[in-house]
Design an enzyme around this catalytic site. Structure first.
Site, PDB file in Angstrom:
ATOM      1  N   ASP A 133       0.865  -1.186   0.000  1.00 51.52           N
ATOM      2  CA  ASP A 133       0.000   0.000   0.000  1.00 51.52           C
ATOM      3  C   ASP A 133       0.899   1.233   0.000  1.00 51.52           C
ATOM      4  OD1 ASP A 133      -2.226   1.875   0.548  1.00 51.52           O
ATOM      5  OD2 ASP A 133      -3.336   0.073   1.060  1.00 51.52           O
ATOM      6  N   HIS A 158       2.076   1.958  -3.206  1.00 48.91           N
ATOM      7  CA  HIS A 158       1.107   2.882  -3.795  1.00 48.91           C
ATOM      8  C   HIS A 158       1.601   4.321  -3.793  1.00 48.91           C
ATOM      9  CE1 HIS A 158      -2.546  -0.037  -3.046  1.00 48.91           C
ATOM     10  NE2 HIS A 158      -1.533  -0.599  -3.701  1.00 48.91           N
TER      11      HIS A 158
END
Length: 410
Positions: free
Chosen positions: A227, A250
């Site tokens: 993430d 991310h």
């Protein structure tokens, strides 16, 4: 065990006289083995750690050090290291490995922990220094099956709450059930030389989450997760991120902000000299539909992109397919005074610059300077898109003809 002092006497001899200068070198060190820890990776060493912590926390006349020895693995249940402590500075030397239970059934939560959200917490400790070159292994693999709405079942690995003048450096942190490090309500933190690792497909395993904190520095670290490498949440001011290698992950995100109509404040965020390699986003700002407040004075500069999806993105209308925003009231978090400067490299997607702002209020004061983004794959093309984005651009490729009040300078 009592707080012990080591006094070193330094004698200085001169031709005129003999001077005895007494220089106190005050040192107090506690090893978790002194309190019964086994370090075999199987025995629960939690109580030994808590007893050792009580000793160093109550030692006020020196700089106490809690030692977690090299070459050993300590299995720990959820722990709370609580302050305030007596000394102005407390050092925790993580030289060995701190490891969570290997399966979910093996976790034993304290009776006073109703939320069950954190594995290891440091709370209300001023001058805390965590260092030592060791490893924190949160054994997150069995937890990752809980996704989407059930993600709340998964605990954060390491949480700092109300820790003033915090230092966290020289550690490897792997496989958190959820986010690896959370910094909450801290004023003044120096985080450096960390290596944070989790598989690319591990859900919500953010590297570092920062919320309601000021004057935070994150430097010289490598973050490879499933993430956000770093997520900056509401109530954050004066955050400086530099020399961070991110990927997979991310990207570095301001947000998400304003979920369920929340009012948010984020200001003076500076990201510099960072690399995004194979990430699903690069320099990102994301705010929920229906939120309010502001995110402003944000800078991303001197950024290197390697096969990065969504290299430059503002999403002022963020929605997560796992969640339903409960307050789509037509409001939006105001995004303004954002600078993207000196960003170069390759994009894994055609839409290399995506400024998707709210249809009602837009985002304002957006500046893009010296941007050179090319396609990762030969033969592909890249382009820029804008919705209600107001600002200026200069020396940018792809060209931002969509940016309101845009000016293309030579």
């Amino acid at each position: 065990m009592k707080c012990l002092f080591a006094i070193r006497l330094l004698f200085v001899v001169s031709s005129a006289c003999l001077c005895a200068i007494i220089t106190p070198s005050l040192a107090f060190s506690v090893n978790v083995f002194d309190y019964g820890a086994k370090g075999d990776g199987q025995t629960d060493d939690s109580q030994a750690f808590l007893q050792a912590w009580e000793e160093v926390c109550n030692c006020g006349q020196v700089t106490p050090t809690l030692v977690i020895p090299y070459g050993t693995t300590f299995m720990l249940q959820p722990l709370k290291f609580l302050g305030p402590c007596k000394a102005a500075t407390i050092i925790v030397k993580v030289e060995g490995t701190m490891m969570a239970p290997s399966n979910m059934e093996g976790w034993k939560w304290p009776n006073d922990d109703e939320k069950k959200e954190i594995w290891v917490q440091f709370s209300e400790i001023s001058g805390l220094v965590i260092e030592g070159g060791g490893q924190i292994d949160a054994q997150g693999t069995p937890w990752w099956k809980y996704k989407g709405d059930k993600a709340s079942y998964r605990p954060t690995a390491l949480h700092f709450h109300r820790c003033e003048n915090l230092t966290v450096t020289d550690l490897t942190h792997i496989n958190s059930p959820k986010n690896h490090i959370s910094i909450n309500k801290c004023n003044g933190a120096y985080v450096s030389n960390l290596h944070i690792i989790a598989p690319e497909d591990s859900p919500n395993t953010d590297g570092i989450d920062i919320s309601e904190s000021t004057n935070i520095f994150v430097l010289n670290s490598t973050i490879e997760t499933g993430d956000d490498c770093i997520a900056i949440n509401s109530g954050t001011f004066f955050i400086n991120i530099s020399n961070v290698y991110c990927g997979p992950g991310h990207g570095i995100s301001v947000g998400s902000l304003g979920k369920n109509g929340a009012y948010v404040e984020v200001e003076e965020i500076h990201v510099k000299n960072c690399t995004f390699n194979g990430t699903t986003n690069g320099a990102r700002i994301k705010t929920w539909i229906g939120g309010s407040g502001f995110a402003r004075k944000i800078t991303f500069e001197d950024i290197i992109l390697i096969n990065t999806k969504n290299p430059v993105i503002i999403n002022q209308q963020y929605e997560d397919h796992h969640s339903i925003n409960e307050n789509g009231n037509g409001e939006a978090v105001a995004v303004s005074d954002v600078i993207y400067r000196n960003i170069t490299g390759t994009s894994a997607c055609e839409n290399a610059i995506n400024l998707s702002c709210d249809l009602n209020i837009g985002c304002n004061g957006i500046v893009l300077e010296n941007i050179e983004i090319t396609p990762y794959s030969s033969g592909d093309e890249v382009y820029a898109s804008c919705t209600k984005a107001n600002g200026t651009s200069s020396s940018c490729s792809p060209i931002l003809s969509c940016l309101s009040n845009s000016s293309k300078l030579p």
